[in-house]
Write an enzyme that holds these catalytic residues in place. Structure first.
Site, PDB file in Angstrom:
ATOM      1  N   PRO A 237      15.215   1.757  -1.171  1.00  0.00           N
ATOM      2  CA  PRO A 237      13.770   1.996  -1.230  1.00  0.00           C
ATOM      3  C   PRO A 237      13.238   2.565  -2.546  1.00  0.00           C
ATOM      4  O   PRO A 237      12.028   2.716  -2.706  1.00  0.00           O
ATOM      5  CB  PRO A 237      13.523   2.984  -0.078  1.00  0.00           C
TER       6      PRO A 237
ATOM      7  N   LYS B 277      10.106  -1.729  -2.581  1.00  0.00           N
ATOM      8  CA  LYS B 277       9.953  -3.178  -2.603  1.00  0.00           C
ATOM      9  C   LYS B 277      10.127  -3.915  -1.278  1.00  0.00           C
ATOM     10  O   LYS B 277       9.723  -5.079  -1.171  1.00  0.00           O
ATOM     11  CB  LYS B 277      10.973  -3.771  -3.587  1.00  0.00           C
TER      12      LYS B 277
ATOM     13  N   TYR C 102       8.556  10.432  -9.014  1.00  0.00           N
ATOM     14  CA  TYR C 102       9.983  10.105  -8.922  1.00  0.00           C
ATOM     15  C   TYR C 102      10.714  11.112  -9.809  1.00  0.00           C
ATOM     16  O   TYR C 102      10.520  11.102 -11.026  1.00  0.00           O
ATOM     17  CB  TYR C 102      10.252   8.669  -9.414  1.00  0.00           C
TER      18      TYR C 102
ATOM     19  N   TYR D 198       7.380  -2.798 -11.068  1.00  0.00           N
ATOM     20  CA  TYR D 198       6.947  -1.923  -9.971  1.00  0.00           C
ATOM     21  C   TYR D 198       5.639  -2.439  -9.361  1.00  0.00           C
ATOM     22  O   TYR D 198       5.495  -2.488  -8.129  1.00  0.00           O
ATOM     23  CB  TYR D 198       6.772  -0.486 -10.481  1.00  0.00           C
TER      24      TYR D 198
ATOM     25  N   HIS E  53      -3.594   3.597  -6.791  1.00  0.00           N
ATOM     26  CA  HIS E  53      -2.914   4.423  -7.792  1.00  0.00           C
ATOM     27  C   HIS E  53      -2.799   3.665  -9.111  1.00  0.00           C
ATOM     28  O   HIS E  53      -2.499   2.481  -9.125  1.00  0.00           O
ATOM     29  CB  HIS E  53      -1.510   4.807  -7.303  1.00  0.00           C
TER      30      HIS E  53
HETATM   31  P1  RFL Z   1      10.919  -5.311  10.276  1.00  0.00           P
HETATM   32  O1  RFL Z   1       9.792  -4.428   9.921  1.00  0.00           O
HETATM   33  O2  RFL Z   1      12.249  -4.717  10.519  1.00  0.00           O
HETATM   34  O3  RFL Z   1      10.469  -6.148  11.548  1.00  0.00           O
HETATM   35  C1  RFL Z   1      11.375  -6.952  12.289  1.00  0.00           C
HETATM   36  C2  RFL Z   1      10.891  -7.019  13.715  1.00  0.00           C
HETATM   37  O4  RFL Z   1      11.732  -7.878  14.469  1.00  0.00           O
HETATM   38  C3  RFL Z   1      11.974  -7.299  15.725  1.00  0.00           C
HETATM   39  N1  RFL Z   1      13.205  -7.885  16.266  1.00  0.00           N
HETATM   40  C4  RFL Z   1      13.229  -8.842  17.231  1.00  0.00           C
HETATM   41  N2  RFL Z   1      12.237  -9.454  17.897  1.00  0.00           N
HETATM   42  C5  RFL Z   1      12.590 -10.377  18.843  1.00  0.00           C
HETATM   43  N3  RFL Z   1      13.874 -10.704  19.117  1.00  0.00           N
HETATM   44  C6  RFL Z   1      14.906 -10.112  18.462  1.00  0.00           C
HETATM   45  N4  RFL Z   1      16.154 -10.438  18.739  1.00  0.00           N
HETATM   46  C7  RFL Z   1      14.593  -9.131  17.474  1.00  0.00           C
HETATM   47  N5  RFL Z   1      15.341  -8.349  16.646  1.00  0.00           N
HETATM   48  C8  RFL Z   1      14.489  -7.610  15.938  1.00  0.00           C
HETATM   49  C9  RFL Z   1      12.031  -5.818  15.440  1.00  0.00           C
HETATM   50  O5  RFL Z   1      11.783  -5.034  16.596  1.00  0.00           O
HETATM   51  C10 RFL Z   1      10.940  -5.670  14.394  1.00  0.00           C
HETATM   52  O6  RFL Z   1       9.678  -5.391  14.968  1.00  0.00           O
HETATM   53  O7  RFL Z   1      11.141  -6.457   9.151  1.00  0.00           O
HETATM   54  P2  RFL Z   1      10.059  -7.205   8.212  1.00  0.00           P
HETATM   55  O8  RFL Z   1       8.883  -7.685   8.994  1.00  0.00           O
HETATM   56  O9  RFL Z   1      10.860  -8.150   7.416  1.00  0.00           O
HETATM   57  O10 RFL Z   1       9.488  -6.060   7.264  1.00  0.00           O
HETATM   58  C11 RFL Z   1      10.304  -5.426   6.304  1.00  0.00           C
HETATM   59  C12 RFL Z   1       9.886  -3.966   6.091  1.00  0.00           C
HETATM   60  O11 RFL Z   1       9.784  -3.333   7.347  1.00  0.00           O
HETATM   61  C13 RFL Z   1      10.858  -3.188   5.185  1.00  0.00           C
HETATM   62  O12 RFL Z   1      11.330  -4.018   4.134  1.00  0.00           O
HETATM   63  C14 RFL Z   1      10.215  -1.933   4.544  1.00  0.00           C
HETATM   64  O13 RFL Z   1       9.872  -0.997   5.519  1.00  0.00           O
HETATM   65  C15 RFL Z   1      11.135  -1.290   3.500  1.00  0.00           C
HETATM   66  N6  RFL Z   1      10.605  -0.042   2.919  1.00  0.00           N
HETATM   67  C16 RFL Z   1       9.620  -0.055   1.944  1.00  0.00           C
HETATM   68  N7  RFL Z   1       9.118  -1.226   1.505  1.00  0.00           N
HETATM   69  C17 RFL Z   1       8.104  -1.245   0.571  1.00  0.00           C
HETATM   70  O14 RFL Z   1       7.669  -2.332   0.190  1.00  0.00           O
HETATM   71  N8  RFL Z   1       7.539  -0.088   0.063  1.00  0.00           N
HETATM   72  C18 RFL Z   1       7.986   1.123   0.452  1.00  0.00           C
HETATM   73  O15 RFL Z   1       7.412   2.132   0.029  1.00  0.00           O
HETATM   74  C19 RFL Z   1       9.087   1.176   1.399  1.00  0.00           C
HETATM   75  N9  RFL Z   1       9.569   2.360   1.814  1.00  0.00           N
HETATM   76  C20 RFL Z   1      11.081   1.193   3.360  1.00  0.00           C
HETATM   77  C21 RFL Z   1      10.546   2.388   2.776  1.00  0.00           C
HETATM   78  C22 RFL Z   1      12.050   1.285   4.351  1.00  0.00           C
HETATM   79  C23 RFL Z   1      12.512   2.516   4.750  1.00  0.00           C
HETATM   80  N10 RFL Z   1      13.485   2.535   5.775  1.00  0.00           N
HETATM   81  C24 RFL Z   1      13.343   3.251   6.966  1.00  0.00           C
HETATM   82  C25 RFL Z   1      14.535   1.528   5.727  1.00  0.00           C
HETATM   83  C26 RFL Z   1      10.998   3.620   3.158  1.00  0.00           C
HETATM   84  C27 RFL Z   1      12.012   3.715   4.132  1.00  0.00           C
HETATM   85  C28 RFL Z   1      12.514   5.076   4.467  1.00  0.00           C
HETATM   86  C1  PHB Z   2       6.845   5.783   0.864  1.00  0.00           C
HETATM   87  O1  PHB Z   2       5.671   6.141   0.685  1.00  0.00           O
HETATM   88  O2  PHB Z   2       7.371   5.817   1.985  1.00  0.00           O
HETATM   89  C2  PHB Z   2       7.626   5.311  -0.304  1.00  0.00           C
HETATM   90  C3  PHB Z   2       7.007   5.196  -1.545  1.00  0.00           C
HETATM   91  C4  PHB Z   2       7.752   4.773  -2.633  1.00  0.00           C
HETATM   92  C5  PHB Z   2       9.094   4.466  -2.480  1.00  0.00           C
HETATM   93  C6  PHB Z   2       9.698   4.571  -1.246  1.00  0.00           C
HETATM   94  C7  PHB Z   2       8.966   5.004  -0.149  1.00  0.00           C
HETATM   95  O3  PHB Z   2       9.815   4.084  -3.569  1.00  0.00           O
END
Ligand code: RFL
Ligand code: PHB
Length: 392
Positions: free
Chosen positions: A293, A297, A201, A385, A72
């Site tokens: 979110p 980031k 957005y 961003y 993008h």
């Molecule tokens: P994770 O992905 O939570 O992985 C942690 C892992 O550790 C395991 N775990 C254990 N394993 C062994 N022993 C234990 N005691 C344990 N306790 C936990 C878990 O099962 C899991 O597999 O953390 P990590 O690797 O630091 O990754 C971080 C990302 O997942 C998170 O920051 C993003 O998903 C946030 N996020 C977004 N980030 C972006 O950069 N761009 C986005 O567009 C974006 N959109 C989002 C998001 C997060 C969202 N939610 C659901 C919070 C959109 C949403 C809706």
């Molecule tokens: C997503 O695609 O899940 C997404 C994209 C941008 C955001 C948050 C989530 O700021």
């Protein structure tokens, strides 16, 4: 069991760290509490900064990302029934962002790891980290019905926000900074081609809405909803009607609707745990910090931590030089706070404040107008961003 780096958590942070260490011939073991299917299906992020894409390429884990990722050139801001394109390459000296789902990154990294990579144990739950201050910290974990130990030189706490690693820091050795926001996101996944070429957005009087995507045939959309909202109170038609109202502009544009395949509510919070290291335990990703979110980031920040951590561990193993490891927390936290600030600014600028008045609303519009009217203000958004450079 014994290894050089014990990695707790097989999310993007833990898996990428394992991959980078493996390529540098450093032993490691990943302990993941959940089953493989669960980790590979957990719907989360989708937007990758250029630096995240580069890191996955360096790790040799970007074949599918290169083939299927959607590049993008910017984002669209909508407010006051107008649309405004923010052109990233023009404002940042050529940077772009890429849409590629976190689920797919995890699948790619798991496949590489199981194909001759370092050990990755699923359904292996870490229970405690002992002797973190010694030269041989021990992870106690539960696997195949019995408690086992993993003795390490270093432990990487990549176990997300609900993991155990943060709890290893003794009372008084760390501080948490936190903010809860007075709204949540209702997110849907829909089997319909996105109604846009880039993410939208939208800030409206009815609240925030985001149009994202996962592929040319799958859309991902979010709506601001009050905290405590039950997704069951939002039948599909209600979601689509509200999205259409919030994205409405005076120009000719319609939101395509399709079957909804997932629906969930996520709370919004900022959280930073300082420092990110205690003895030989190093935190990375959501284990150390969470951002709302709106700036897309969280995943990108997790990858940035891991890039620093991998380099620091590789330097320590190869030459015995622990300078980078000693500065790990400080190096990561500089970026963490900048990203927290950006995510907080984006969140406050785009969401309807539940107790806000007409003045607050005008302030938000003035901020948005500034971005669309001033190249400097637009560049500030675009640079943050698309991703700040890695400070090493
Ligand atoms: P994770 O992905 O939570 O992985 C942690 C892992 O550790 C395991 N775990 C254990 N394993 C062994 N022993 C234990 N005691 C344990 N306790 C936990 C878990 O099962 C899991 O597999 O953390 P990590 O690797 O630091 O990754 C971080 C990302 O997942 C998170 O920051 C993003 O998903 C946030 N996020 C977004 N980030 C972006 O950069 N761009 C986005 O567009 C974006 N959109 C989002 C998001 C997060 C969202 N939610 C659901 C919070 C959109 C949403 C809706
Ligand atoms: C997503 O695609 O899940 C997404 C994209 C941008 C955001 C948050 C989530 O700021």
């Amino acid at each position: 069991m014994r290894t050089t780096v014990g990695i707790i958590g097989g999310g993007p942070a833990g898996l990428l760290l394992a991959r980078l260490l493996h390529r540098a011939d450093i032993d490691c073991v990943v302990l993941e509490a959940r089953a493989r299917e669960y980790v590979e299906q957990r719907q989360r992020a989708g937007m990758l900064e250029q630096g995240t894409v580069d890191a996955l390429r360096e790790a040799g884990a970007a074949d599918r990302l290169t083939a299927e990722g959607l590049v993008h050139q910017g984002i669209e801001l909508r407010f006051a029934r107008e649309r405004h394109h923010i052109d990233f390459p023009a404002l940042t000296g050529g940077r772009t962002v890429t849409i590629y789902a976190q689920t797919e990154i995890v699948k790619d990294l798991v496949a590489l790891q199981l194909d001759g990579g370092p050990p990755l144990l699923f359904e292996a739950e870490a229970l405690a980290v002992e002797k973190a201050e010694s030269e041989a910290p021990v992870v106690r974990y539960l696997h195949e019905g019995r408690e086992q130990t993993l003795t390490c030189d270093w432990v990487a706490g990549c176990d997300g926000f609900h993991g155990i690693s943060r709890g290893v820091f003794p009372e008084g050795s760390a501080r948490a900074y936190a903010r809860e926001y007075p709204y949540s996101w209702l997110g849907i996944m829909a089997e319909v081609a996105p109604s846009c070429d880039e993410l939208i957005y939208a800030r409206g009087e009815r609240g925030f809405a985001l149009h994202s995507m996962r592929s040319p045939t799958v859309s991902r959309l979010y709506l601001q909803v009050p905290n405590g909202t039950d997704a069951g109170d939002w039948p599909d038609d209600r979601v689509w009607d509200e999205l259409a109202a919030r994205f409405a502009i005076d120009a000719d544009w319609t939101l395509a609707r399709g079957p909804v395949t997932a629906k969930s509510v996520t709370a919004m919070r900022s959280y930073v745990h300082e420092p990110m290291r205690h003895g030989r335990l190093l935190l990375a990703g959501d284990a150390a910090h969470i951002v709302p979110p709106t700036g897309a980031k969280g995943l990108n920040l997790a990858v940035a931590d891991v890039r620093v951590l991998a380099r620091a561990l590789i330097a320590a193993q190869r030459t015995g030089d622990t300078q980078l490891l000693d500065r790990y927390s400080e190096l990561c936290l500089q970026r963490v706070w900048q990203v927290t600030r950006f995510s907080d600014d984006m969140t406050k600028m785009l969401h309807a404040q539940p107790d806000g008045d007409a003045f607050d609303h005008r302030m938000q519009l003035a901020r948005l107008r500034r971005i669309t009217a001033s190249r400097h203000a637009a560049a500030e958004l675009a640079v943050n961003y698309s991703g700040l450079p890695l400070s090493l």
